[in-house]
Motif scaffolding. Structure first.
Motif, short mmCIF file in Angstrom:
data_model
loop_
_atom_site.label_atom_id
_atom_site.label_comp_id
_atom_site.label_asym_id
_atom_site.label_seq_id
_atom_site.Cartn_x
_atom_site.Cartn_y
_atom_site.Cartn_z
N THR A 1 -19.12 -68.49 14.39
CA THR A 1 -17.86 -67.77 14.48
C THR A 1 -17.87 -66.24 13.89
O THR A 1 -18.65 -66.23 12.55
CB THR A 1 -16.84 -68.68 13.91
OG1 THR A 1 -16.66 -69.77 14.64
CG2 THR A 1 -15.38 -67.86 14.18
N SER A 2 -17.63 -65.32 14.43
CA SER A 2 -17.69 -64.16 13.87
C SER A 2 -16.50 -63.81 12.90
O SER A 2 -15.38 -64.02 13.26
CB SER A 2 -17.68 -62.94 15.07
OG SER A 2 -17.58 -61.57 14.13
N LEU A 3 -16.78 -63.41 11.55
CA LEU A 3 -15.74 -63.44 10.66
C LEU A 3 -15.58 -62.03 10.03
O LEU A 3 -16.70 -61.35 9.72
CB LEU A 3 -15.73 -64.48 9.53
CG LEU A 3 -15.79 -65.91 9.73
CD1 LEU A 3 -16.16 -66.71 8.54
CD2 LEU A 3 -14.46 -66.28 10.53
N LEU A 4 -14.41 -61.82 9.53
CA LEU A 4 -14.04 -60.46 8.58
C LEU A 4 -13.69 -61.22 7.42
O LEU A 4 -12.72 -61.88 7.23
CB LEU A 4 -13.31 -59.47 9.23
CG LEU A 4 -13.79 -58.77 10.48
CD1 LEU A 4 -12.34 -57.83 11.09
CD2 LEU A 4 -14.85 -57.80 10.19
N ILE A 5 -14.22 -60.82 6.35
CA ILE A 5 -13.88 -61.61 4.87
C ILE A 5 -13.48 -60.52 3.87
O ILE A 5 -14.16 -59.84 3.59
CB ILE A 5 -15.10 -62.33 4.43
CG1 ILE A 5 -15.52 -63.33 5.45
CG2 ILE A 5 -14.87 -63.27 3.22
CD1 ILE A 5 -16.90 -63.89 5.41
N TYR A 6 -12.23 -60.66 3.29
CA TYR A 6 -11.54 -59.91 2.15
C TYR A 6 -11.73 -60.70 1.06
O TYR A 6 -11.11 -62.03 1.17
CB TYR A 6 -10.23 -59.37 2.74
CG TYR A 6 -10.31 -58.46 4.03
CD1 TYR A 6 -10.42 -57.49 4.06
CD2 TYR A 6 -10.34 -59.53 5.32
CE1 TYR A 6 -10.29 -56.85 5.15
CE2 TYR A 6 -10.05 -58.96 6.51
CZ TYR A 6 -10.23 -57.32 6.54
OH TYR A 6 -10.15 -56.71 7.53
N GLY A 7 -11.99 -60.11 -0.13
CA GLY A 7 -12.09 -61.20 -1.43
C GLY A 7 -12.76 -60.29 -2.29
O GLY A 7 -12.92 -59.25 -2.49
N ASP A 8 -13.24 -61.42 -3.28
CA ASP A 8 -13.95 -60.85 -4.45
C ASP A 8 -15.32 -61.33 -4.43
O ASP A 8 -15.35 -62.64 -4.42
CB ASP A 8 -13.03 -61.08 -5.71
CG ASP A 8 -11.91 -60.66 -5.81
OD1 ASP A 8 -11.61 -59.37 -5.78
OD2 ASP A 8 -11.04 -61.41 -6.21
N PHE A 9 -16.32 -60.82 -4.58
CA PHE A 9 -17.70 -61.17 -4.82
C PHE A 9 -17.82 -61.40 -6.27
O PHE A 9 -17.54 -60.91 -7.28
CB PHE A 9 -18.68 -59.91 -4.62
CG PHE A 9 -19.08 -59.73 -3.12
CD1 PHE A 9 -19.92 -60.52 -2.73
CD2 PHE A 9 -18.76 -58.91 -2.34
CE1 PHE A 9 -20.79 -60.31 -1.19
CE2 PHE A 9 -18.76 -58.70 -1.00
CZ PHE A 9 -19.78 -59.53 -0.39
N GLU A 10 -18.56 -62.68 -6.31
CA GLU A 10 -18.93 -63.19 -7.69
C GLU A 10 -20.36 -62.68 -8.07
O GLU A 10 -20.69 -62.30 -9.30
CB GLU A 10 -18.97 -64.76 -7.82
CG GLU A 10 -17.37 -65.41 -7.60
CD GLU A 10 -17.56 -66.84 -7.13
OE1 GLU A 10 -18.35 -67.38 -7.70
OE2 GLU A 10 -16.39 -67.32 -6.76
N ASP A 11 -21.06 -62.67 -6.99
CA ASP A 11 -22.32 -62.22 -7.20
C ASP A 11 -22.91 -61.62 -5.46
O ASP A 11 -22.14 -61.86 -4.80
CB ASP A 11 -23.57 -63.03 -7.80
CG ASP A 11 -23.83 -64.44 -7.24
OD1 ASP A 11 -23.63 -64.50 -5.84
OD2 ASP A 11 -23.66 -65.38 -7.84
N THR A 12 -24.10 -61.50 -5.38
CA THR A 12 -24.32 -60.92 -4.27
C THR A 12 -24.39 -62.09 -3.11
O THR A 12 -24.43 -61.72 -2.07
CB THR A 12 -25.76 -60.30 -4.07
OG1 THR A 12 -26.87 -61.21 -4.85
CG2 THR A 12 -25.85 -59.21 -4.89
N HIS A 13 -24.34 -63.40 -3.56
CA HIS A 13 -24.62 -64.52 -2.57
C HIS A 13 -23.30 -65.36 -2.71
O HIS A 13 -23.11 -66.36 -1.96
CB HIS A 13 -25.81 -65.42 -2.83
CG HIS A 13 -27.07 -64.64 -2.69
ND1 HIS A 13 -27.39 -64.09 -1.36
CD2 HIS A 13 -27.84 -64.02 -3.39
CE1 HIS A 13 -28.71 -63.63 -1.41
NE2 HIS A 13 -28.89 -63.35 -2.73
#
Length: 175
Positions: A150-162
């Motif tokens: 599924t193709s997603l657009l994700i909005y949020g906070d990065f904890e680290d690069t992964h």
């Protein structure tokens, strides 16, 4: 047959991204910058701009610009694995400002995948983006709508690069 339709959809989506020139955000930096979410479900980009209304026009969303949805996301990618608490996404990478690439199914790289965890109040929506007009139609969705590839657009906070904690997830389909 489903695989062929999916690949056709991915190809069309990549063409739209290539033609829209959404590969690089202002200042030449990549799109993987942190967004901040406040307690009232307001989502801000890295510059503090409110982007929560970009995808909140449920029911009257035929006027939403698909390119704005894509540019304002912290991460765009394709689902590799999923569960009720999160998913693993292989990100779309930008080779240059006109070319966006996602790994073919089965060829994902564990070193570049991003683990997504859903906030308890995470918002799930579907965006059907018209390739011709670039307009997006937004509808409500649920966790159960997220499947492999599924193709997603994700909005949020990065904890680290992964690792990213999602405040809003938009499932993208091109028509």
């Amino acid at each position: 047959m489903k695989f062929t339709k999916f690949m056709r959809g991915i190809l069309i989506g990549m063409c739209v991204l290539a033609l829209s020139g959404c590969g690089v955000s202002e200042g030449g930096s990549s799109k993987n910058t942190e967004n901040n979410a406040t307690n009232d479900n307001t989502v801000n980009d890295s510059k503090g701009n409110d982007i929560s209304n970009v995808a909140d026009n449920v029911g009257t969303s035929d006027n939403t610009d698909g390119e704005s949805l894509i540019r304002s996301a912290n991460l765009q990618g394709s689902v590799v694995e999923f569960s009720d608490s999160g998913c693993t996404v292989t990100p779309v990478t930008n080779e240059d400002e006109n070319t966006a690439v996602v790994a073919a199914p089965g060829n994902e790289n564990d070193e570049t995948n991003v683990n997504i965890s859903y906030k308890t109040d995470c918002i799930f929506q579907k965006a059907n983006i018209n390739i011709t007009t670039g307009k997006a139609s937004i509808n409500d969705a649920s966790i159960s709508d997220i499947k492999k590839q599924t193709s997603l657009l994700i909005y949020g906070d990065f904890e680290d690069t992964h690792n990213l904690t999602a405040a809003k997830i938009i499932i993208v389909r091109y028509e």
